[in-house]
Design an enzyme around this catalytic site. Sequence first.
Site, PDB file in Angstrom:
ATOM      1  N   GLU A   1      -6.661  -5.488   9.799  1.00 38.26           N
ATOM      2  CA  GLU A   1      -6.152  -5.141   8.454  1.00 38.26           C
ATOM      3  C   GLU A   1      -5.986  -6.411   7.629  1.00 38.26           C
ATOM      4  OE1 GLU A   1      -2.830  -2.401   8.383  1.00 38.26           O
ATOM      5  OE2 GLU A   1      -3.243  -1.896   6.276  1.00 38.26           O
TER       6      GLU A   1
ATOM      7  N   TYR B   1      10.047   0.357   8.912  1.00 32.78           N
ATOM      8  CA  TYR B   1       8.674  -0.037   9.249  1.00 32.78           C
ATOM      9  C   TYR B   1       8.087   0.951  10.258  1.00 32.78           C
ATOM     10  CZ  TYR B   1       4.951  -3.308  10.533  1.00 32.78           C
ATOM     11  OH  TYR B   1       3.740  -3.905  10.773  1.00 32.78           O
TER      12      TYR B   1
ATOM     13  N   ASP C   1       1.217  -5.984  14.378  1.00 28.26           N
ATOM     14  CA  ASP C   1       2.148  -5.224  13.527  1.00 28.26           C
ATOM     15  C   ASP C   1       3.338  -4.654  14.308  1.00 28.26           C
ATOM     16  OD1 ASP C   1       1.046  -5.402  10.947  1.00 28.26           O
ATOM     17  OD2 ASP C   1      -0.424  -3.860  11.383  1.00 28.26           O
TER      18      ASP C   1
ATOM     19  N   HIS D   1       4.927  -9.543  11.001  1.00 29.04           N
ATOM     20  CA  HIS D   1       5.756  -9.381   9.804  1.00 29.04           C
ATOM     21  C   HIS D   1       7.221  -9.557  10.197  1.00 29.04           C
ATOM     22  CE1 HIS D   1       2.492  -7.642   7.410  1.00 29.04           C
ATOM     23  NE2 HIS D   1       2.247  -6.795   8.379  1.00 29.04           N
TER      24      HIS D   1
ATOM     25  N   ASP E   1      -4.083  -7.827   5.536  1.00 28.29           N
ATOM     26  CA  ASP E   1      -2.908  -8.701   5.415  1.00 28.29           C
ATOM     27  C   ASP E   1      -2.903  -9.756   6.525  1.00 28.29           C
ATOM     28  OD1 ASP E   1      -2.499  -6.348   6.955  1.00 28.29           O
ATOM     29  OD2 ASP E   1      -0.325  -6.576   6.877  1.00 28.29           O
TER      30      ASP E   1
ATOM     31  N   HIS F   1       0.804  -1.227   0.000  1.00 30.58           N
ATOM     32  CA  HIS F   1       0.000   0.000   0.000  1.00 30.58           C
ATOM     33  C   HIS F   1       0.842   1.285   0.000  1.00 30.58           C
ATOM     34  CE1 HIS F   1       0.327   0.356   4.388  1.00 30.58           C
ATOM     35  NE2 HIS F   1      -0.573  -0.538   4.670  1.00 30.58           N
TER      36      HIS F   1
ATOM     37  N   HIS G   1      -1.854  -0.126  15.303  1.00 27.59           N
ATOM     38  CA  HIS G   1      -2.039   1.137  14.622  1.00 27.59           C
ATOM     39  C   HIS G   1      -3.449   1.312  14.068  1.00 27.59           C
ATOM     40  CE1 HIS G   1      -1.435  -0.151  10.187  1.00 27.59           C
ATOM     41  NE2 HIS G   1      -1.592  -1.223  10.895  1.00 27.59           N
TER      42      HIS G   1
ATOM     43  N   HIS H   1      -5.801  -8.134  14.856  1.00 20.77           N
ATOM     44  CA  HIS H   1      -5.841  -6.909  14.032  1.00 20.77           C
ATOM     45  C   HIS H   1      -6.622  -7.196  12.754  1.00 20.77           C
ATOM     46  CE1 HIS H   1      -4.575  -3.421  11.879  1.00 20.77           C
ATOM     47  NE2 HIS H   1      -3.443  -3.874  11.395  1.00 20.77           N
TER      48      HIS H   1
END
Length: 394
Positions: free
Chosen positions: A80, A191, A164, A224, A82, A24, A145, A78
Site C-alpha cells: 500500500e 485503527y 500495518d 503507524h 503509504d 482514504h 490486510h 506491504h
Amino acid sequence: MKPIEIAKGIYDVGVIDWNIRDFHGYSTNLGTTYNAFLILDEKITLIDTVKKEFADHLIDNISQIADPEKIAYIISNHTEMDHSGSLPRVMHRIGEDKPLFCSKMGQKNLSRHYSRKWNYRAVENGEELSIGTRTLKFLETRMIHWPDSMFTYLREEKILFSSDAFGQHYAGPEKFDDSIGEAIMPHAKKYFANILMLYSPLILRLIENVTKLGLEFNMICPDHGILWRRDPAKIINAYIQWSSQKPEKKAVIVYDTMWHSTEKMAESIASGLCEEGIHVRPMKLREWHRSDIMTEVLDAKAVIAGSPTLNNGLYPTVSDFLTYMKGLKPLNKIGAAFGSYGWSGESAQLLQNELEAMKFDIAAPLLKIQYVPDKAGMDQCAAFGRTIGKAIKG
Ligand code: FEO
C-alpha cells in the site's frame, strides 16, 4: 528531528504526517506516522518506506544515520502506497539493482504499482535472511490486510516489524507505549475497527500460528504510530479481544434526520435503553465521522439504525454508513431499524433489509412514525428501546 535509535543499531527513519485529517476516508484527527526502520549491520537494511510526498524527508533521515548508497537490502512488508510510495525515489537514490525483499504477492503488486524492473527477491513464509550478525525471518500475513502483507521478525533482538498490524493513526511527541500509556488504546481500537475488523477470523488464526512458532517479542514495531516495547503482549491481547468480537452490553444508535423527527425518535429510543441499564450512544451521521461510529460498533451488541424516507429511499449519509459497515463485516450483532416519513415511508424496511443482509438478528419489529412523533409516538420509541435493551441483556 534526528531519527530515534529504537534498539542498538536500529533506527526509526520514518516521518510524522502531522496534518493529515482524512486517510482514504478514515478521520485521522491527530495525524499519523509512516514508520520505516534502518538496521545497521554488515548488510545495512531498510524496512519499508513512506508516502511519496515524504520521500526526501525519509532519505534525509536515512542520511543522518548512514550513507543511503550503503544500504544493501530493502524489505517491503506491504505494497500500500503509504509504505511503498517512496520506493521509486529511494531505489533511485540507493541503487536500482539493490535486492528488494517482499512476498510473492508483494512482487506482483509492487510491479503493478510502479512498473519497474527492480531486483525482486520474493520470499517464502518462514524464510530467513542473514544480514551479518542478525537474522530476519519473514512471516506471510496474507490478507492482513492486503494479499502482499508480511511481517519481518528480527531474531536476535526479538523485534517484530508488523507493517500495518498493531498500528494506530496517531502523531505525537511519543515514540513508545511507555511514554503514552493507556491513552494510545482508543487510537489502536479505532485503527482495528476501521482497517482490520473484517479480517478478525484471519487475525485469530495468525496469532495462534505465531504462538505455535514460539516467537517471543521484546518489541512490536508497526508502520503507524507508537512502538510497543513496555508491554507488547498488551496489544496482542487487545487484538485477540477485538478479533473475537464478543459484544458488550452496549448499543449504538446510528441515524440521520431531516426535520428532527428521526432524531427525536433516536433520543427516545436511547431513553428506553437507558431505562434497561444499557450503555447507549446515539450518533447522528452528520455530526460523527463514520470511522468513529465504527469504533463504537466494534464492541456493541446492538446497532440500531434510523433514517427518514427521502425520495422513496434512505437518507444518503445513512446509505453511506451502511455500505461502509457492511464492508467491515461486524459479527455477533443484533439490530433494529426505525425512521420517520411523510407519505411513502420505505426507509425503515430498507434499513432492516440491510441489517439482515449483514446477518444481524433483528431485536424488535421495525418502527416508523409519520411526520412528527407525538407523545404516543415517543412512548412507542421508548418501548422499542426497552425491547432492544432486554434483548441485549439476553
Ligand atoms: Fe498503512 Fe495498508 O497501509
